[in-house]
Design an enzyme around this catalytic site. Structure first.
Site, mmCIF file in Angstrom:
data_model
loop_
_atom_site.group_PDB
_atom_site.id
_atom_site.type_symbol
_atom_site.label_atom_id
_atom_site.label_comp_id
_atom_site.label_asym_id
_atom_site.label_seq_id
_atom_site.Cartn_x
_atom_site.Cartn_y
_atom_site.Cartn_z
ATOM 1 C CG ASP A 85 -0.283 16.155 -8.407
ATOM 2 O OD1 ASP A 85 0.441 16.440 -9.369
ATOM 3 O OD2 ASP A 85 -0.002 15.260 -7.608
ATOM 4 C CG HIS B 84 1.301 10.299 -2.311
ATOM 5 N ND1 HIS B 84 1.977 11.163 -1.479
ATOM 6 C CD2 HIS B 84 1.887 10.467 -3.530
ATOM 7 C CE1 HIS B 84 2.901 11.807 -2.156
ATOM 8 N NE2 HIS B 84 2.871 11.402 -3.407
ATOM 9 C CG ASN C 230 2.585 8.534 1.654
ATOM 10 O OD1 ASN C 230 2.551 8.506 0.417
ATOM 11 N ND2 ASN C 230 2.054 9.535 2.340
ATOM 12 C CD GLU D 34 -0.184 12.565 1.059
ATOM 13 O OE1 GLU D 34 0.233 11.387 0.985
ATOM 14 O OE2 GLU D 34 0.573 13.552 0.953
HETATM 15 C C1 GLP Z 1 4.666 13.867 -5.713
HETATM 16 C C2 GLP Z 1 3.577 13.798 -6.785
HETATM 17 C C3 GLP Z 1 3.297 12.373 -7.209
HETATM 18 C C4 GLP Z 1 4.601 11.629 -7.425
HETATM 19 C C5 GLP Z 1 5.375 11.552 -6.127
HETATM 20 C C6 GLP Z 1 6.678 10.792 -6.234
HETATM 21 O O1 GLP Z 1 4.238 13.957 -4.416
HETATM 22 N N1 GLP Z 1 2.353 14.412 -6.391
HETATM 23 O O2 GLP Z 1 2.511 12.402 -8.390
HETATM 24 O O3 GLP Z 1 4.346 10.338 -7.898
HETATM 25 O O4 GLP Z 1 5.642 12.866 -5.701
HETATM 26 O O5 GLP Z 1 7.755 11.618 -6.587
HETATM 27 P P1 GLP Z 1 9.149 11.099 -7.070
HETATM 28 O O6 GLP Z 1 8.929 10.543 -8.445
HETATM 29 O O7 GLP Z 1 10.037 12.294 -7.088
HETATM 30 O O8 GLP Z 1 9.583 10.051 -6.117
#
Ligand code: GLP
Length: 248
Positions: free
Chosen positions: A67, A138, A136, A143
């Site tokens: 993404d 995702h 959450n 989402e």
């Molecule tokens: C973002 C990304 C996800 C990722 C998530 C968790 O929103 N789009 O791919 O898994 O954050 O992030 P973190 O690893 O910093 O908790």
């Protein structure tokens, strides 16, 4: 689903790096799906170390990211492109023709999503997708409420995600409100998935993944529909799991 609970974040990162280097030593060329966020940083450090030690050959590896924020320029310091450049592309000396990420400034977003889907398809699909998870539930930026059949698409970020990701920006108001993300259907077509989660903020999502019902309200539960998923988490992310149930 296979579940490994690591004692420490370091151990989690090493376990993931071992799986990935094993896979990379087999099939060539290899299409590796990449995630951003704090979770896979230890894994990426391990991969860089292995590569420097001559233990990881990346000659035939192509990277496809999940993404990118929309709208956001690649050279913005908080873009996922910048994250990848700093932590992966540059330290691993990967040439630009082998790394792919959605364009966060695409004028025609519909066409950009189709282009990204075609790109994955034309290269033969993702062999292994690395995933983190949002607090959450995702995956990518899909989402709660996203269809399990979704393809690469433009999405609106949930308020929770904007709050969570604000720590990387100067101000919560600077977090883009949208993103381009591989869809859940796209992610589920990967041949293998390795999901990483650490810290207590991920404990509820892990409880839903292992003990909740499979529902589009919790995107990570879609992984239960996939035949080859490895989940590696630390003790804090495992805090709400009933491990006796897991062993059955
Ligand atoms: C973002 C990304 C996800 C990722 C998530 C968790 O929103 N789009 O791919 O898994 O954050 O992030 P973190 O690893 O910093 O908790």
């Amino acid at each position: 689903m296979k579940l490994y609970i690591a004692e420490t974040y370091d151990e989690l990162s090493r376990m993931a790096a071992d799986i990935i280097s094993d896979e990379l030593s087999g099939k060539k060329p290899f299409n590796l799906g990449m995630a951003t966020g704090s979770t896979p940083l230890g894994l990426y450090r391990q991969l860089v170390q292995k590569n420097r030690a001559g233990q990881l050959d990346l000659t035939d590896v192509r990277l496809f990211n999940l993404d990118e924020y929309y709208p956001l320029a690649q050279d913005h310091p908080q873009s996922f492109f910048s994250f990848m450049k700093n932590h992966v592309y540059d330290p691993l000396h990967l040439p630009s023709h082998r790394v792919f990420i959605p364009n966060g400034l695409a004028k025609d977003t519909g066409e950009e999503c189709n282009r990204y889907e075609r790109l994955i398809h034309q290269h033969g699909g993702i062999d292994l997708q690395i995933l983190g998870v949002g607090s959450n539930g995702h995956i990518g930026f899909n989402e709660p409420g996203t269809s399990f059949a979704s393809r690469t698409q433009v999405v609106r970020l949930a308020d929770q995600t904007i709050q969570d990701n604000a720590r990387s920006f100067d101000d919560v108001g600077d977090v883009p409100k949208q993103a381009i993300t591989m869809g859940i259907g796209t992610i589920l077509e990967s041949r293998r998935i390795v999901l990483l989660a650490n810290g207590e903020a991920k404990a509820e999502a892990m409880r839903e993944l292992f003990h909740g019902k499979i529902t589009e309200q919790v995107p990570v539960t879609s992984l239960r529909l996939h035949p080859h998923v490895t989940v590696i988490i630390d003790q804090k992310a495992a805090a709400l799991l009933n491990l006796s149930l897991q062993k059955k």
